[in-house]
Design a protein around this motif. Structure first.
Motif, short mmCIF file in Angstrom:
data_model
loop_
_atom_site.label_atom_id
_atom_site.label_comp_id
_atom_site.label_asym_id
_atom_site.label_seq_id
_atom_site.Cartn_x
_atom_site.Cartn_y
_atom_site.Cartn_z
N VAL A 13 18.12 -15.50 5.27
CA VAL A 13 17.60 -16.92 5.10
C VAL A 13 18.41 -17.69 4.36
N PHE A 14 18.81 -18.96 4.70
CA PHE A 14 19.88 -19.73 3.87
C PHE A 14 19.09 -20.23 2.49
N THR A 15 19.75 -20.30 1.48
CA THR A 15 19.25 -20.48 0.13
C THR A 15 19.05 -22.18 0.19
N THR A 16 19.76 -23.11 1.09
CA THR A 16 19.30 -24.42 1.23
C THR A 16 18.08 -24.46 2.13
N ILE A 17 17.28 -25.10 1.69
CA ILE A 17 15.93 -25.62 2.40
C ILE A 17 15.98 -27.00 2.71
N ILE A 18 15.57 -27.49 3.97
CA ILE A 18 15.51 -28.86 4.37
C ILE A 18 14.07 -29.30 4.00
N PRO A 19 13.93 -30.45 3.02
CA PRO A 19 12.68 -31.07 2.92
C PRO A 19 11.97 -31.81 4.05
N ARG A 20 10.92 -32.17 3.88
CA ARG A 20 10.33 -33.37 4.65
C ARG A 20 11.00 -34.50 4.35
N ASN A 21 11.63 -35.46 4.82
CA ASN A 21 12.35 -36.60 4.40
C ASN A 21 12.09 -37.64 5.35
N ILE A 22 11.43 -38.91 5.08
CA ILE A 22 11.19 -39.95 6.00
C ILE A 22 12.61 -40.50 6.49
N ARG A 23 13.50 -40.54 5.61
CA ARG A 23 15.08 -41.04 6.03
C ARG A 23 15.58 -40.20 7.01
N LEU A 24 15.25 -38.83 7.10
CA LEU A 24 15.78 -38.17 8.15
C LEU A 24 15.06 -38.53 9.44
N CYS A 25 13.96 -38.56 9.37
CA CYS A 25 13.17 -38.95 10.58
C CYS A 25 13.58 -40.37 11.16
N ALA B 256 16.78 -41.97 10.70
CA ALA B 256 18.11 -42.07 11.15
C ALA B 256 18.46 -42.23 12.70
N PRO B 257 17.82 -41.27 13.47
CA PRO B 257 18.05 -41.08 14.88
C PRO B 257 17.91 -42.51 15.59
N SER B 258 16.71 -43.24 15.14
CA SER B 258 16.54 -44.44 15.86
C SER B 258 17.53 -45.46 15.67
N PHE B 259 18.33 -45.28 14.71
CA PHE B 259 19.56 -46.15 14.30
C PHE B 259 20.67 -45.73 15.03
N GLY B 260 20.87 -44.41 15.57
CA GLY B 260 21.98 -43.83 16.21
C GLY B 260 23.04 -43.30 15.27
N LEU B 261 22.27 -42.90 14.01
CA LEU B 261 23.32 -42.54 13.09
C LEU B 261 22.73 -41.20 12.32
N PRO B 262 23.79 -40.50 12.09
CA PRO B 262 23.34 -39.10 11.25
C PRO B 262 22.99 -39.56 9.88
N ILE B 263 22.23 -38.69 9.16
CA ILE B 263 21.73 -39.03 7.79
C ILE B 263 22.84 -39.36 6.73
N CYS B 264 23.79 -38.87 6.71
CA CYS B 264 25.23 -39.23 5.80
C CYS B 264 25.48 -40.56 5.95
N LEU B 265 25.59 -41.13 7.23
CA LEU B 265 25.90 -42.43 7.43
C LEU B 265 24.51 -43.40 7.17
N TYR B 266 23.40 -42.94 7.69
CA TYR B 266 22.22 -43.91 7.38
C TYR B 266 21.73 -44.11 5.86
N ASP B 267 21.88 -42.62 5.12
CA ASP B 267 21.38 -42.96 3.82
C ASP B 267 21.96 -41.74 2.95
N ILE B 268 23.20 -41.78 2.49
CA ILE B 268 23.78 -40.74 2.22
C ILE B 268 23.27 -40.26 0.67
N SER B 269 22.63 -41.12 0.18
CA SER B 269 21.76 -40.63 -1.25
C SER B 269 20.26 -39.90 -0.98
#
Length: 259
Positions: free
Chosen positions: A209-221, A223-236
């Motif tokens: 099991v990865f140490t990293t856990i992906i949280p629920r995040n509205i920005r992740l949801c 990003a795809p509608s803008f055709g962008l990966p999250i690091c281009l949509y909102d890196i912070s």
């Protein structure tokens, strides 16, 4: 140079499979690794999530699989430096029937990857939410399998089937296939259930099991509608930061294996 090939798969839908493929791939690119995403899902969500309209393409992975195009013909450079994609299309939905009589049909993606003229350090394959011929192709071509697991009640449902398929492929088609890790997704730290699922997974699968856990995040949801990966949509955003953490964790594991 031999690329590390990772399949992202879970036949249970809605677990963050495509989100992980797109954002792990883009995070590896941010960290300087020349990365290719292969969209093997007929829903083509990884393709649209990177700002590409499948219906505007002259050729895509379907044409490669039926030998009407080369992989170099369909490969597209994305808006991100060091990130490319082999796009998908809904045409792929009937591929299993079309390839029914083909010899070596489980090796089509392996052969496609060996035909690439561009050198990549990582190849991430987004599998369809099923355990049919496309997923078999991906696992046959891959070094490892990354399994996203949603932190919800039915999290472990379907994992048995996927792990049985993994064992079958490892035994008959790809003896070197390993499990890259189980990635907990959509984690809500406010709920007891998310914590219970995380503890349950670690009890079952321990260091896998990865140490990293992906949280629920509205920005992740969003990003795809803008055709962008999250690091281009909102890196912070938390989502971007956690996928970067996952990419670093995988790179650290690779470094440990090489030493």
């Amino acid at each position: 140079m031999c690329p590390k090939i990772i399949s992202v798969s879970n036949q249970k839908g809605g677990v963050g499979k495509t989100t992980t493929a797109v954002n792990l791939g883009s995070s590896l690119a941010v960290l300087g690794k020349h990365t290719l995403i292969i969209d093997l899902d007929p829903q083509a969500n990884a393709t649209t999530g990177l700002g590409i309209n499948p219906d505007e393409l002259d050729a895509h992975i379907y044409h490669v699989m039926i030998d009407q195009a080369s992989v170099d013909d369909v490969l597209i450079n994305t808006k991100m430096n060091k990130l490319s994609i082999v796009p998908s299309h809904t045409d792929l939905v009937g591929i299993e029937v079309e390839l029914m009589g083909e010899p070596e049909r489980e090796h089509i993606i392996s052969n496609m990857i060996s035909d690439l003229s561009t050198e990549f350090e990582f190849i991430i394959i987004d599998c369809p939410p099923s355990l049919g011929l496309l997923t078999l192709n991906a696992l046959t071509a891959s070094h490892s399998l990354l399994i996203p697991v949603q932190c919800e009640y039915y999290a472990l449902e379907g994992l048995k089937s996927l792990l049985n398929t993994f064992k079958l492929v490892k035994k008959r088609l790809n003896p070197s296939l390993s499990i890259e890790g189980f990635l907990l997704t959509m984690f809500d730290s406010r709920t007891r259930l998310s914590h219970d699922i995380a503890e349950n997974m670690k009890a079952h699968f321990n260091s896998k099991v990865f140490t990293t856990i992906i949280p629920r995040n509205i920005r992740l949801c969003e990003a795809p509608s803008f055709g962008l990966p999250i690091c281009l949509y909102d890196i912070s955003s938390k989502g971007a930061q956690h996928y970067l953490m996952l990419a670093r964790e995988i790179l650290d594991m690779e470094g440990a294996h090489e030493n």
